[in-house]
Design a protein around this motif. Sequence first.
Motif, PDB file in Angstrom:
ATOM      1  N   TRP A 168      29.897  -3.103  -5.637  1.00 51.76           N
ATOM      2  CA  TRP A 168      28.766  -2.416  -6.244  1.00 51.76           C
ATOM      3  C   TRP A 168      28.771  -0.959  -5.783  1.00 51.76           C
ATOM      4  N   ASP A 169      28.113  -0.102  -6.580  1.00 53.55           N
ATOM      5  CA  ASP A 169      28.067   1.316  -6.246  1.00 53.55           C
ATOM      6  C   ASP A 169      26.690   1.874  -6.567  1.00 53.55           C
ATOM      7  N   LYS A 170      26.553   3.178  -6.473  1.00 47.57           N
ATOM      8  CA  LYS A 170      25.253   3.817  -6.667  1.00 47.57           C
ATOM      9  C   LYS A 170      24.741   3.637  -8.097  1.00 47.57           C
ATOM     10  N   HIS A 171      25.648   3.515  -9.071  1.00 47.96           N
ATOM     11  CA  HIS A 171      25.229   3.332 -10.462  1.00 47.96           C
ATOM     12  C   HIS A 171      24.598   1.958 -10.656  1.00 47.96           C
ATOM     13  N   VAL A 172      25.180   0.950 -10.030  1.00 50.31           N
ATOM     14  CA  VAL A 172      24.626  -0.405 -10.094  1.00 50.31           C
ATOM     15  C   VAL A 172      23.252  -0.426  -9.446  1.00 50.31           C
ATOM     16  N   VAL A 173      23.152   0.154  -8.279  1.00 54.07           N
ATOM     17  CA  VAL A 173      21.867   0.187  -7.569  1.00 54.07           C
ATOM     18  C   VAL A 173      20.800   0.900  -8.403  1.00 54.07           C
ATOM     19  N   ARG A 174      21.186   2.010  -9.019  1.00 59.28           N
ATOM     20  CA  ARG A 174      20.229   2.784  -9.815  1.00 59.28           C
ATOM     21  C   ARG A 174      19.766   2.000 -11.040  1.00 59.28           C
ATOM     22  N   ASP A 175      20.670   1.270 -11.673  1.00 63.64           N
ATOM     23  CA  ASP A 175      20.277   0.469 -12.832  1.00 63.64           C
ATOM     24  C   ASP A 175      19.309  -0.641 -12.438  1.00 63.64           C
ATOM     25  N   PHE A 226      25.465  -1.014  -0.447  1.00 69.87           N
ATOM     26  CA  PHE A 226      24.906  -1.164  -1.796  1.00 69.87           C
ATOM     27  C   PHE A 226      24.280  -2.546  -1.967  1.00 69.87           C
ATOM     28  N   TRP A 227      24.909  -3.556  -1.377  1.00 69.39           N
ATOM     29  CA  TRP A 227      24.323  -4.898  -1.336  1.00 69.39           C
ATOM     30  C   TRP A 227      22.948  -4.838  -0.668  1.00 69.39           C
ATOM     31  N   ASN A 228      22.890  -4.174   0.472  1.00 71.16           N
ATOM     32  CA  ASN A 228      21.630  -4.081   1.210  1.00 71.16           C
ATOM     33  C   ASN A 228      20.564  -3.331   0.414  1.00 71.16           C
ATOM     34  N   GLU A 229      20.975  -2.303  -0.325  1.00 69.80           N
ATOM     35  CA  GLU A 229      20.013  -1.556  -1.141  1.00 69.80           C
ATOM     36  C   GLU A 229      19.425  -2.436  -2.236  1.00 69.80           C
ATOM     37  N   VAL A 230      20.274  -3.205  -2.910  1.00 69.21           N
ATOM     38  CA  VAL A 230      19.791  -4.087  -3.977  1.00 69.21           C
ATOM     39  C   VAL A 230      18.791  -5.094  -3.423  1.00 69.21           C
ATOM     40  N   PHE A 231      19.139  -5.717  -2.297  1.00 71.26           N
ATOM     41  CA  PHE A 231      18.283  -6.783  -1.795  1.00 71.26           C
ATOM     42  C   PHE A 231      17.131  -6.277  -0.935  1.00 71.26           C
TER      43      PHE A 231
END
Length: 240
Positions: free
Chosen positions: A120-127, A156-161
Amino acid sequence: MAVIDIHSHILPGIDDGSRDLETTRKLMEEGARQGVEVFCATPHFYQAQNSISKFLERRDEAYKKTLDMYDKQSLNGKMPNMKVAAEVYYFMGVGETNDIEKLCYTDTRVLLLEMPFAQWDKHVVRDVEKLIERQDLKLIIAHIERYYKFQKDKSFWNEVFSMPVYPQLNGEIFEKFMDRLFAFKHIKADEEILLGSDCHNLKNRKPNLEMARGAIEKKFGRKTLEEIDRRGSKLLGIDQ
């Protein structure tokens, strides 16, 4: 609260799940035997293959066929309680897509999102953030155990969750000891866990919530199962 299979591929002939009505009937009968009270039909949605309107047309046709079948023969003496949605595979820009809410579970603003099987990357997190904040949706992240090995950079995993999302575990993760440890870690962390069978067929991807729920109850006790059921029921607006 109800015992919910929050993720399944039981609608006939729409994706790589149930091939026909007979398979649908058998999948639901087996699920009911295992204690499922609410079946959520979540066929795959791939933006590259379907428009939302075309997908909904096909899904609703398959759903109607299923309901028509149960008008003629009941499930354990009663009609099954069903909700329909979609397992939406992530695509760039999903957070700004018009009508994405039409893929939510029946009468909710809850979306089941399948994440990329890659780093995952910043684009995934932003979406993900846009789906929650701009689209005002609640997100269930499908089968979280299937992405972890791709996340060499865990930030990025940590940001999503860290966002208000609901991690969903597949029943099959409880079949093997080492996989089970991953599931237990997330349950123990008091995350907003939900359960789904992700069943596709009667051979290698069968209904499996009886086994999963048994493993959870043995490890954590009945109260933890009840919390999972209560969480799902509240999220989907189910009144048992």
